[in-house]
Every structure is written in structure tokens, then in C-alpha cells.
Design a protein around this motif. Structure first.
Motif: not given
Length: 306
Positions: A22-32
Motif C-alpha cells: 500500500a505504501a508503494a502504491r501511494q509513493l508510486h514506487v516498486d514494493p521492493s
């Protein structure tokens, strides 16, 4: 402009959302990338910051301590950005206000209308909650200003201003008690009641007094919605207890009557709160001052009605 390490922002997003994805989606970056920043941060600190649970990530004790630092750092960055913008002759910014639900009818609109007219460049976001949740929103950094009833003192919260308001009985103009100048609590319990649910500030204030009365209460409804309580009382479905704050429109329209309680019932304290250690950016400071003006206006009405 972002002047702090990615790891701090990534940590804050995980803290608020409870999930790396969810954090990656909000930040527009890859989860890794988010996971890598978190692992590096935990290695640097030497403690795990989150417990990895099936339902998501929860802060550890070390994470709770680090979260307070991160909230302060990010809020100070916001203040710095706004002050730099002010030097350039630009008025902009963002204010997030968490407010007790019962204040959304006239108290909050009155203050925000003035704020929007005077400072059109400032973005405003509001949240409606019970008073306890308002305090938590401010402490967690999810809101800049909290306006709430009867919050217990906490070292982490700074009360900018507070006023005290008596509880009264509210009812439709057709109610049998509506023509009396004031009423006693004992008189009220002879009629159907609409009461606040546990967890609502009004319930906490009145519970000891209602419990001490000998007869059982003929309550029709328990609700955690102050607006629903007011609307049902105005429709003649029962009598409720409320402060004078937030009733302007219903009283002026003649849909509701407010009667003082003669009993030695408690008063509700309405306060404006921010995080204790925070230096307020200009836009937040101005908005808090306008909320304070509205609070003083209501307090002045209370004095006139004494």
C-alpha cells in the motif's frame, strides 16, 4: 522539495498504511524499493521497526519511538517549505483539521469560510470523528489541528485554547417541556430520550448523573452520531442532551429548542489542540486562530445566556 532521506518517507507511509504494498502504491514506487529502504533503516537502527503479522505491519516499541521522530521531522519540513514560500511572496500550504462530528453544522463552516475567503491559496482537508479519535489523529500526525470536547490532559497534546459549555436539553418546539425557561434532569427522564452511545464525550459526561437517578431511563435510541441525535430530537422523536455549540441553524429555524439544565451537571470543555512539540507553519497557525475566534464567539453567547 524533499530535503530528507527516502527511508523516512517510506517508513512514514508504511506506518500510516500498515503495508509495504500500500505504501508503494501511494509513493508510486516498486514494493521492493520500499522494502529495501525499510530493511536498511532497521539495520542502521539495530532494531526491527515493525512486527510482520498476517494482517499487516504493526509498529514495534522501537518503531513507536522512531515514529514520533519521523512525524516531527516531516512536519518541520512542511513548516520550512511554507516559510520559504512566504519569503517568495507566495501564500500557499495545507491545513488538516480533525473535528468532533457535532461541530460540522455551523462551528467549523463558519471558521473555514473565513479561512477560505482570506487565504484562497491554502488547501484545507477535514476529518469528522468522535473526540477521542480527534486527539489520536493529531498525535499520529494525520491532522494538524484537532477540535474536540473533553479530551483528558496529555503531555503530547498542546491545548491552544479551550472554553467550557453547559449541557442542556434539546427538543422539538412541540415538546411538553419546551415552554419552560429551564428544566431539571429528573424532569427529562419522564420522557423518551435519545442518548449518546458509550465512547462519545456526551455519554461520558452524563453517565454518572443518569446512573444516580432512581428510575429506569425510557431511552428510545443510543447513537454515536451527534447529527442524528439532533435531527431526531427536532422531529419530536425524543429529548436529547447537548451543549449550545453547533445548534445555531436548528435554533434559528425554530426546529429545535435548547433548555438549560438547572442541575449541577458537568460542563463540556471544547478545545483546539496541536502536537505539543510542533512549531506551527503559518497557514496552520492562521487557521487555528480563526477556530479560536469562533470558539470565543460561542463562549460569549454562553455568558449572555447565564
Amino acid at each position: 522539495m524533499h530535503v530528507h532521506a527516502k527511508a523516512i518517507r517510506y517508513f512514514d507511509a508504511i506506518r500510516r498504511l500498515g503495508s509495504i504494498r500500500a505504501a508503494a502504491r501511494q509513493l508510486h514506487v516498486d514494493p521492493s524499493a520500499v522494502n529495501r529502504q525499510l530493511l536498511n533503516l532497521e539495520e542502521e537502527i539495530g532494531e526491527p521497526l515493525f512486527d510482520r503479522l498476517p494482517k499487516g505491519l504493526e509498529l514495534t516499541q522501537a518503531g513507536e519511538i522512531f515514529a514520533q521522530h519521523v512525524i516531527t521531522v516531516l512536519q518541520d519540513e512542511q513548516r520550512t517549505q511554507l516559510e520559504l514560500a512566504k519569503l517568495q511572496g507566495m501564500e500557499r500550504g495545507e491545513v488538516r483539521v480533525a473535528c468532533a462530528e457535532g461541530l460540522n453544522t455551523d462551528f467549523l463552516p463558519n471558521a473555514l469560510e473565513t479561512m477560505m475567503a482570506r487565504h484562497p491559496g491554502v488547501r484545507i482537508q477535514t476529518f469528522a470523528h468522535g473526540s477521542t479519535q480527534v486527539g489520536e489523529r493529531v498525535l499520529n500526525g494525520d491532522a494538524d489541528i484537532g477540535v474536540a470536547f473533553s479530551l483528558p490532559p496529555r503531555a503530547e497534546l498542546r491545548c491552544l485554547q479551550a472554553e467550557r459549555f453547559r449541557l442542556g436539553a434539546i427538543m422539538a418546539p412541540s415538546h411538553p417541556l419546551a415552554n419552560k425557561p429551564s428544566v431539571e434532569l429528573r424532569e427529562c427522564i419522564g420522557y423518551p430520550l435519545i442518548l449518546a452511545s458509550p465512547g462519545v464525550a456526551l455519554h461520558t459526561l452524563l453517565e454518572p448523573f443518569l446512573a444516580a437517578l432512581p428510575s429506569s431511563l425510557p431511552s428510545l435510541l443510543h447513537t454515536d452520531s451527534i447529527e442524528l441525535m439532533r435531527q431526531l430530537a427536532a422531529r419530536g422523536r425524543g429529548l436529547a442532551f447537548h451543549t449550545r455549540v453547533g445548534l445555531d441553524a436548528l435554533l434559528e429555524d425554530g426546529r429545535l429548542v435548547y433548555k438549560r439544565l438547572r442541575d449541577n451537571v458537568p460542563v463540556a470543555q471544547l478545545g483546539i489542540y496541536v502536537r505539543a512539540e510542533r512549531t506551527l507553519p503559518p497557514a496552520i497557525e492562521v487557521c487555528a486562530a480563526l477556530l479560536g475566534e469562533e470558539l470565543r464567539r460561542y463562549a460569549g453567547q454562553e455568558d449572555l445566556e447565564t
